[in-house]
Design an enzyme around this catalytic site. Structure first.
Site, mmCIF file in Angstrom:
data_model
loop_
_atom_site.group_PDB
_atom_site.id
_atom_site.type_symbol
_atom_site.label_atom_id
_atom_site.label_comp_id
_atom_site.label_asym_id
_atom_site.label_seq_id
_atom_site.Cartn_x
_atom_site.Cartn_y
_atom_site.Cartn_z
ATOM 1 N N ASP A 4 5.233 0.148 12.074
ATOM 2 C CA ASP A 4 3.942 -0.412 11.664
ATOM 3 C C ASP A 4 3.766 -1.869 12.105
ATOM 4 O O ASP A 4 2.702 -2.453 11.904
ATOM 5 C CB ASP A 4 3.768 -0.310 10.132
ATOM 6 C CG ASP A 4 3.466 1.121 9.698
ATOM 7 O OD1 ASP A 4 3.297 1.995 10.569
ATOM 8 O OD2 ASP A 4 3.410 1.367 8.474
ATOM 9 N N LYS A 37 0.833 -1.206 0.000
ATOM 10 C CA LYS A 37 0.000 0.000 0.000
ATOM 11 C C LYS A 37 0.874 1.264 0.000
ATOM 12 O O LYS A 37 0.651 2.182 -0.798
ATOM 13 C CB LYS A 37 -0.902 -0.001 1.237
ATOM 14 C CG LYS A 37 -1.622 1.319 1.457
ATOM 15 C CD LYS A 37 -2.358 1.368 2.774
ATOM 16 C CE LYS A 37 -1.521 1.627 3.978
ATOM 17 N NZ LYS A 37 -1.349 3.010 4.400
ATOM 18 N N CYS A 50 -5.671 12.759 13.060
ATOM 19 C CA CYS A 50 -4.459 11.964 13.049
ATOM 20 C C CYS A 50 -4.125 11.625 14.478
ATOM 21 O O CYS A 50 -3.986 12.511 15.292
ATOM 22 C CB CYS A 50 -3.343 12.791 12.422
ATOM 23 S SG CYS A 50 -1.710 12.186 12.785
ATOM 24 N N ARG A 59 -8.480 -0.058 5.243
ATOM 25 C CA ARG A 59 -7.665 0.946 4.558
ATOM 26 C C ARG A 59 -6.406 0.311 3.988
ATOM 27 O O ARG A 59 -5.870 0.785 2.981
ATOM 28 C CB ARG A 59 -7.223 2.046 5.547
ATOM 29 C CG ARG A 59 -8.270 3.049 5.909
ATOM 30 C CD ARG A 59 -7.636 4.151 6.757
ATOM 31 N NE ARG A 59 -6.293 4.417 6.268
ATOM 32 C CZ ARG A 59 -5.264 4.779 7.013
ATOM 33 N NH1 ARG A 59 -5.404 4.947 8.293
ATOM 34 N NH2 ARG A 59 -4.097 5.009 6.474
HETATM 35 C C1 UD1 Z 1 5.209 6.426 6.512
HETATM 36 C C2 UD1 Z 1 4.201 5.311 6.377
HETATM 37 C C3 UD1 Z 1 3.742 4.829 7.737
HETATM 38 C C4 UD1 Z 1 4.932 4.469 8.619
HETATM 39 C C5 UD1 Z 1 5.950 5.600 8.631
HETATM 40 C C6 UD1 Z 1 7.242 5.214 9.333
HETATM 41 C C7 UD1 Z 1 3.112 5.821 4.293
HETATM 42 C C8 UD1 Z 1 1.871 6.261 3.621
HETATM 43 N N1 UD1 Z 1 3.076 5.787 5.618
HETATM 44 O O1 UD1 Z 1 4.531 7.506 7.148
HETATM 45 O O2 UD1 Z 1 2.946 3.674 7.543
HETATM 46 O O3 UD1 Z 1 4.465 4.261 9.937
HETATM 47 O O4 UD1 Z 1 6.303 5.982 7.281
HETATM 48 O O5 UD1 Z 1 7.803 4.103 8.728
HETATM 49 O O6 UD1 Z 1 4.092 5.452 3.664
HETATM 50 N N2 UD1 Z 1 8.413 13.936 10.599
HETATM 51 C C9 UD1 Z 1 8.698 15.254 10.863
HETATM 52 N N3 UD1 Z 1 8.560 16.169 9.845
HETATM 53 C C10 UD1 Z 1 8.162 15.812 8.608
HETATM 54 C C11 UD1 Z 1 7.874 14.465 8.335
HETATM 55 C C12 UD1 Z 1 8.011 13.548 9.357
HETATM 56 O O7 UD1 Z 1 9.069 15.621 11.974
HETATM 57 O O8 UD1 Z 1 8.061 16.697 7.735
HETATM 58 C C13 UD1 Z 1 8.560 12.923 11.673
HETATM 59 C C14 UD1 Z 1 7.257 12.227 12.026
HETATM 60 O O9 UD1 Z 1 6.515 12.974 12.956
HETATM 61 C C15 UD1 Z 1 7.758 10.929 12.573
HETATM 62 C C16 UD1 Z 1 9.017 10.638 11.745
HETATM 63 O O10 UD1 Z 1 9.391 11.887 11.186
HETATM 64 O O11 UD1 Z 1 8.136 11.067 13.933
HETATM 65 C C17 UD1 Z 1 8.832 9.621 10.635
HETATM 66 O O12 UD1 Z 1 7.727 10.001 9.830
HETATM 67 P P1 UD1 Z 1 7.621 9.615 8.293
HETATM 68 O O13 UD1 Z 1 8.707 8.652 7.959
HETATM 69 O O14 UD1 Z 1 7.530 10.866 7.501
HETATM 70 O O15 UD1 Z 1 6.232 8.865 8.236
HETATM 71 P P2 UD1 Z 1 5.151 8.972 7.113
HETATM 72 O O16 UD1 Z 1 5.812 9.161 5.786
HETATM 73 O O17 UD1 Z 1 4.092 9.887 7.529
#
Ligand code: UD1
Length: 427
Positions: A304, A21, A116, A396
């Protein structure tokens, strides 16, 4: 809707894993950047994917579904760069349209994800990346607006390892003239998959899967045909199902290397793992051993999979400690496990799990996607009857979850329920 199940049966047999996904959610926006149609294969037939396809149709993308798992996407018909429907706010990955539209049309407006509940999930690193490529990036009334008169290559150091930011910046950069370097990039399999697909479309991306991704902007992207990689988390969930129910499950159509962190923990807990080229067999043992685990970016143990291992630990002999280092507030499901008789104490980002001899069926509510799936595993490993409400979350991200479980011997069915909540956004 809810799942109703009777636990206590060892689950045994074969499970065929669907496409990932989280890879597909990046691959679909990538496809609209091509000047020609792109065919995506092995697409999982899950709710998040359908929502994103609908949002893409609304901005003019031509979507032709060959079958449940194959879709032909033609982005040359895009007539709008503003994406704001009620559904897109429910899937976080809608933000990949920002990178894709910015890269191709130099302007995009996309509604931010709504409710969220795994803590603050900022997008500052995405915006920082877009700005390094010469774009203006603002959030106005819940809509992210990015605009670039002169999009160009840039040098970005991500302050946190973010899957989303890595993919989004990569999408925006592939058509930007000049060279882009993303440092401290995420290395997850789906980052690599999206890069591979973009390269097949004619992009010039090197280093995906390492900390440093280098991109040379190209003028155009061409059509291609591309199969999505197998879903690491779906496979991991079924592998833990074998451990939790003391069964024997073979997960098919997977990439065993993607499963290394998960396989290692299962071995540590006493399960037997047999690896083949594209399959893994997990044999659960009558008594699980406890272990400690900390969630980390790939190749570490995935966040996850944190709820699933926590369920297994609640049935292990002794104490295990689970440390969540990626997201705050990802232990909300623990209250549900306590209803089943599990012994778990939460302190900050640590769960101390004291295994109990048996857990008992209870009426549970899924707080999000992965925790929902883990509660189902708990129900299947418990004595008596369990219901899990809010299964819309599970739908989902898991294709035909109950059907795949029934095929390996689970006594599980869908029954109508009181709630139909789709506000949560995780995983
Ligand atoms: C993706 C996955 C999710 C998984 C996560 C971590 C998708 C759709 N979702 O989520 O299933 O749990 O990776 O493997 O692929 N952060 C910041 N600033 C940002 C972006 C992220 O501080 O701009 C932080 C987040 O709060 C979190 C960490 O970085 O603590 C990791 O987040 P991120 O890897 O971005 O997760 P997602 O891409 O949202």
């Amino acid at each position: 809707m809810l799942y109703k199940m009777t636990g206590g049966r060892p689950l045994s047999g074969d499970v065929y894993i669907s496409g990932a996904k989280n890879a597909a959610l990046g691959i679909m926006p990538a496809a609209i950047m091509a000047s020609e149609p792109v065919t995506i294969e092995n697409l999982p037939d899950v709710r998040d994917i359908r929502v994103l396809l609908d949002a893409m149709v609304e901005i003019g993308v031509t979507v032709e579904r060959a079958d449940a798992h194959t879709v032909k996407i033609d982005g040359s018909t895009v007539n709008k760069v503003r994406v704001d429907n009620e559904h897109i706010r429910r899937i976080r990955a809608g933000y990949y349209l920002l990178g894709a539209l910015l890269g191709k049309y130099h302007h995009a407006e996309v509604a931010l994800p709504g409710g969220c509940n795994i803590g603050a999930r900022p997008i500052d690193q995405h915006l920082k990346g877009f700005r390094a490529l010469g774009a203006k990036a603002e959030v106005e009334n819940g809509i992210v607006i990015v605009d670039a008169e002169n999009l160009h290559g840039g040098h970005i150091y991500l302050d946190v390892v973010s899957v989303g930011a890595t993919i989004n910046v990569m999408l925006a950069a592939v058509l930007a003239p000049g060279n882009t370097i993303i440092e401290n990039a995420a290395k997850e399999p789906h980052v690599v998959d999206i890069a591979n697909m973009l390269n097949k479309m004619g992009a010039a991306i090197r280093g995906a899967g390492t900390d440093v991704i280098k991109i040379r902007g190209v003028e155009r992207l061409k059509g291609t045909q591309y199969p999505v990689i197998p879903d690491q988390i779906e496979a991991g969930t079924f592998m833990f199902a074998a451990a939790i129910t003391q069964g024997k499950i073979t997960v098919h159509n997977i990439i065993p290397q993607h499963m290394d962190a998960i396989s290692s923990k299962l071995i540590e807990m006493g399960c037997e793992i047999t690896e083949y080229d594209e399959d893994i067999t997990v044999t659960g043992k009558s008594h699980l051993r406890p272990c400690n685990v900390k969630t980390l970016p790939y190749p570490g143990f995935p966040t996850d999979m944190q709820p699933q291992i926590c369920v297994a630990l609640s049935k292990a002999r002794g104490r295990g400690i689970v440390t969540e280092s990626i997201f705050e507030n990802r232990f909300r499901y623990v209250d549900e496990l306590l209803k089943m008789g599990a012994h778990i104490k939460i302190e900050g980002n640590k769960a101390t799990v004291d295994g109990v001899e048996r857990i008992k069926g209870a009426d549970l509510i899924a707080p999000d996607l992965r925790a929902g799936a883990a509660l189902v595993l708990a129900g299947l490993g418990a004595e008596g009857t369990t219901t899990v409400d809010n299964i819309e979350y599970i739908m989902r991200g898991y294709e035909s979850f109950d059907e795949k479980l029934r095929r390996i011997g689970a006594d599980i069915e869908i029954v109508p329920g009181a709630s139909d909540s789709t506000e949560s956004e995780i995983g």
